[in-house]
Scaffold this active site. Structure first.
Site, PDB file in Angstrom:
ATOM      1  N   HIS A 145       0.816  -1.211   0.000  1.00 21.26           N
ATOM      2  CA  HIS A 145       0.000   0.000   0.000  1.00 21.26           C
ATOM      3  C   HIS A 145       0.858   1.273   0.000  1.00 21.26           C
ATOM      4  CE1 HIS A 145       0.520  -0.210   4.492  1.00 21.26           C
ATOM      5  NE2 HIS A 145       0.562   1.098   4.341  1.00 21.26           N
ATOM      6  N   ASP A 175       0.119  -7.729   1.330  1.00 22.60           N
ATOM      7  CA  ASP A 175       0.576  -6.343   1.494  1.00 22.60           C
ATOM      8  C   ASP A 175       2.099  -6.246   1.565  1.00 22.60           C
ATOM      9  OD1 ASP A 175       0.243  -3.644   1.603  1.00 22.60           O
ATOM     10  OD2 ASP A 175      -0.193  -3.552   3.742  1.00 22.60           O
ATOM     11  N   SER A 254       4.911   2.782   8.142  1.00 19.06           N
ATOM     12  CA  SER A 254       4.461   1.608   7.398  1.00 19.06           C
ATOM     13  C   SER A 254       5.572   1.101   6.499  1.00 19.06           C
ATOM     14  CB  SER A 254       3.226   1.950   6.556  1.00 19.06           C
ATOM     15  OG  SER A 254       2.128   2.239   7.377  1.00 19.06           O
TER      16      SER A 254
END
Length: 411
Positions: A145, A175, A254
């Protein structure tokens, strides 16, 4: 007699007048006792001047002292504060951060936009995140993402050098994405890879990130849960065995690494549970045991050959309303693995009445109660493997062998 003698020793002899015997008849003059004159002369005698040898010795000593001060290290004359005293655990944390910081990178996601007035094509930053160096070949691991929808990617290393990055491959379901940069090998510091199978709730973990490209940050915490399950932000497919931690994982972190106390990678920081988007004490990391296999496939083949049944199934809530447990097959195309094996789809008869398709209740003897169970079992299988499905068809059960195939877009 003794007393008289003592007194005579201290008797004062005053000066007396005398006349010169010279024929010039000069005035009278004072004549002092010789002993007193000798004493006065001794008191008023000036000090002797130093000898040339003494002067030369003093000069050499002063010169040597001046030279020693001149050549001495200036730091020796600076009063420095005493070093900060840290506890053993603090020293270990500081050392862990310093040793692993060179492995963490900052990723900028640029997208192409067209200016409404000038019609010029511009690259606009649409997102950013962290990542880490996987090997000396320049492979960078991050979340999918973080790079989704990017037309151009840039990776900034710890020394602030920036390189253009290309996408090697990605796995939307888990992911995970792998990039590659053409950076010198001496600037690439691969992160040490650990194991996530033996993690325990309560052990310390450390999350390193590079949010917004300002500087590296470190947050600490403990593992607050294991074997959690979250949904992929891209496909909604569940990700199993996720690590839950209370270490602050902000949006800019992230894709960064989650480390254990020895500095080894145990997970990728991927998501937080918070309505506001800020860290709320509940963060999730994809375990390194899952990531390792995915990265290896992406590096070798540029894709992940994950097996599928080739079906579309109904939401879990719809099946629960029917009062049954399992996965209801809505569509099983004839050219897919399930269609070739004879699974029946849900359809309507000539009167418009709904005829339910097969309901999968187990795979290879493992019970299936919802879609997550089905995905979890398939993740443990390989492409080309034959699995046995037990389905509920009408009021009876049947067993069907199915040969798993890869996704059509990955073949």
């Amino acid at each position: 007699m003794a007393a008289a003698t003592a007194v005579s020793l201290f008797r004062y002899s005053p000066p007396h007048l005398t006349r010169s015997s010279t024929p010039n008849n000069h005035p009278l003059k004072l004549v002092f006792p010789k002993s007193l004159l000798n004493h006065h002369h001794h008191q008023q005698q000036p000090p002797k001047p130093p000898s040339p040898l003494d002067s030369f010795f003093v000069f050499c000593t002063s010169l040597a002292l001046s030279f020693s001060i001149y050549v001495a290290d200036a730091d020796a004359f600076v009063v420095s504060p005493p070093p900060r005293k840290l506890q053993t655990d603090e020293l270990a944390t500081v050392r862990l951060f310093q040793e692993n910081t060179p492995s963490v990178v900052y990723i900028t996601n640029l997208a192409v936009r067209q200016d409404a007035f000038t019609l010029d094509v511009l690259e606009v930053p649409q997102g950013s995140g962290s990542g880490f160096v996987w090997d000396k070949d320049g492979h960078i691991v991050t979340n999918y993402h973080v790079i989704r929808g990017a037309s151009d990617l840039r990776v900034t290393l710890a020394d602030q050098s920036t390189y253009e990055a290309r996408v090697v491959g990605f796995d939307q379901d888990k992911d995970v994405a792998v990039l590659r940069v053409e950076a010198p090998m001496d600037k690439l510091r691969p992160i040490p890879v650990g194991v996530s199978a033996d993690l325990l709730v309560g052990q310390k973990v450390y999350a390193i990130g590079n949010p917004f490209g300002l500087d590296h940050t470190l947050t600490t915490g403990v593992i607050s849960g294991l074997r959690r399950e979250i949904s992929s932000a891209a496909t909604g497919r569940p990700i199993q065995d996720v690590i839950q931690t209370d270490a602050a994982i902000n949006p800019g972190n992230s894709g960064g690494p989650l480390l254990d106390s020895s500095g080894s990678l145990i997970g990728i920081n991927t998501a937080i549970y918070s309505p506001s988007g800020a860290s709320s004490g509940v963060g999730f990391s994809i375990p390194v045991d899952t990531v390792g296999g995915i990265v290896d496939q992406l590096v070798k083949f540029g894709k992940v050959t994950r097996p599928i049944l080739g079906i579309k199934f109904a939401p879990d809530q719809s099946v629960e309303q029917l009062g049954v447990s399992g996965v209801l097959v809505l569509d099983a195309p004839a050219n897919g693995p399930a269609g070739k094996a004879g699974l029946q789809s849900t359809k309507r008869d000539s009167y418009g009445r709904l005829i339910l398709g097969d309901i999968i209740t187990s795979v290879n003897g493992k019970k299936v109660t919802n879609g997550s169970d089905l995905y979890r079992i398939l993740d443990q299988c390989k492409v080309g493997e034959t699995v046995t499905l037990e389905v509920l068809r009408g009021d009876h059960k049947e067993k069907l062998p199915v040969v798993l195939e890869p996704k059509p877009d990955e073949s």
